[in-house]
Design an enzyme around this catalytic site. Structure first.
Site, mmCIF file in Angstrom:
data_model
loop_
_atom_site.group_PDB
_atom_site.id
_atom_site.type_symbol
_atom_site.label_atom_id
_atom_site.label_comp_id
_atom_site.label_asym_id
_atom_site.label_seq_id
_atom_site.Cartn_x
_atom_site.Cartn_y
_atom_site.Cartn_z
ATOM 1 N N ASP A 27 0.879 -1.034 0.080
ATOM 2 C CA ASP A 27 0.004 -0.045 0.008
ATOM 3 C C ASP A 27 0.810 1.245 -0.008
ATOM 4 O OD1 ASP A 27 -1.825 1.996 0.572
ATOM 5 O OD2 ASP A 27 -3.178 0.852 1.690
ATOM 6 N N HIS A 72 -3.112 0.068 -2.538
ATOM 7 C CA HIS A 72 -4.097 0.594 -2.033
ATOM 8 C C HIS A 72 -5.440 0.535 -3.311
ATOM 9 C CE1 HIS A 72 -5.809 3.602 1.008
ATOM 10 N NE2 HIS A 72 -6.425 4.240 -0.315
#
Length: 231
Positions: free
Chosen positions: A169, A200
């Site tokens: 992420d 993400h």
């Protein structure tokens, strides 16, 4: 598009939310907490999918104090930049109060015996805050940002929480993920799932960020979690 009007906790104003109703009676209600892009088509689709599973699903417009009806596309650079600007102006504490107002609305006006929440991105962070600060029955967060700074609130979590953490992420670096595990792995109410190499937004319904296999796995875990804790 079906919307409802939700009074604030102080009953001095109101805001709207997109609502999706299942055929027949709902087995419980789930609040879908938006990303920084507002209640956009992807968030509404999350509600529709939950309704297909038998839940009354509500996505409150949490940016209403800034501007009503924000709906942005993360794959369009200018709209992504605009979303970051709205996030910077957003009062998260007020957002949690609005989520509590949505919980109250679902219980009082929709007859929901149990209410859960699921949030994405900013909403993933807010789902964790909701678990610590409200009387929600169960909470799920996908790729929540900055949860390491909220770990002091974990002791207030009384009901089950599930967090989905993609290990690559770009907004949640490895040291933040490590802090989340260190602070939450032993919590009796919290379950963390890691998704190796994913970034993400992997569970978004539409757009370039989606990873089909990981989204399917995470959503299956979420479905099982709600089936257990909202029954």
């Amino acid at each position: 598009m079906t919307t409802v009007t939700i009074p604030t906790l102080d009953s001095d104003a109101s805001f709207t939310g997109y609502i999706a109703r299942p055929e027949g009676g709902a087995k419980a209600a789930v609040i879908v907490i938006q990303e920084i892009f507002g209640v956009n088509p992807g968030i509404r689709q999350k509600c529709d999918k939950l309704a297909a599973e038998g839940y009354l699903a509500l996505a409150p417009d949490l940016f209403w104090r800034l501007k009503t009806g924000i709906s942005l596309d993360p794959d369009i650079a200018a709209e992504f930049t605009e979303a970051l600007d709205w996030m910077g102006k957003f009062n998260q504490d007020a957002g949690i109060r609005d989520i509590q107002a949505a919980i109250n609305y679902l219980r009082a006006h929709e007859g929901a015996a149990k209410v859960g929440c699921v949030g994405y991105c900013l909403g993933g962070r807010l789902a964790f805050m909701t678990a610590a600060r409200t009387d929600i029955d169960a909470s799920v967060g996908y790729y929540g940002v900055g949860i390491d700074g909220l770990l002091g609130e974990a002791k207030a979590i009384a009901n089950p929480v599930m967090l989905h953490i993609p290990t690559a992420d770009g907004f949640v670096p490895p040291e933040t993920q490590a802090a989340m595990h260190a602070g939450l792995d032993d919590h009796p109410k919290v379950t963390l799932h890691d998704y190796a190499g994913l970034d993400h937004g992997f569970a978004t319904e539409v757009g370039k960020r989606r990873d089909e296999a990981a989204a399917t796995l995470a959503d299956a875990r979420t479905s099982a979690f709600f089936a257990e804790h909202l029954a």
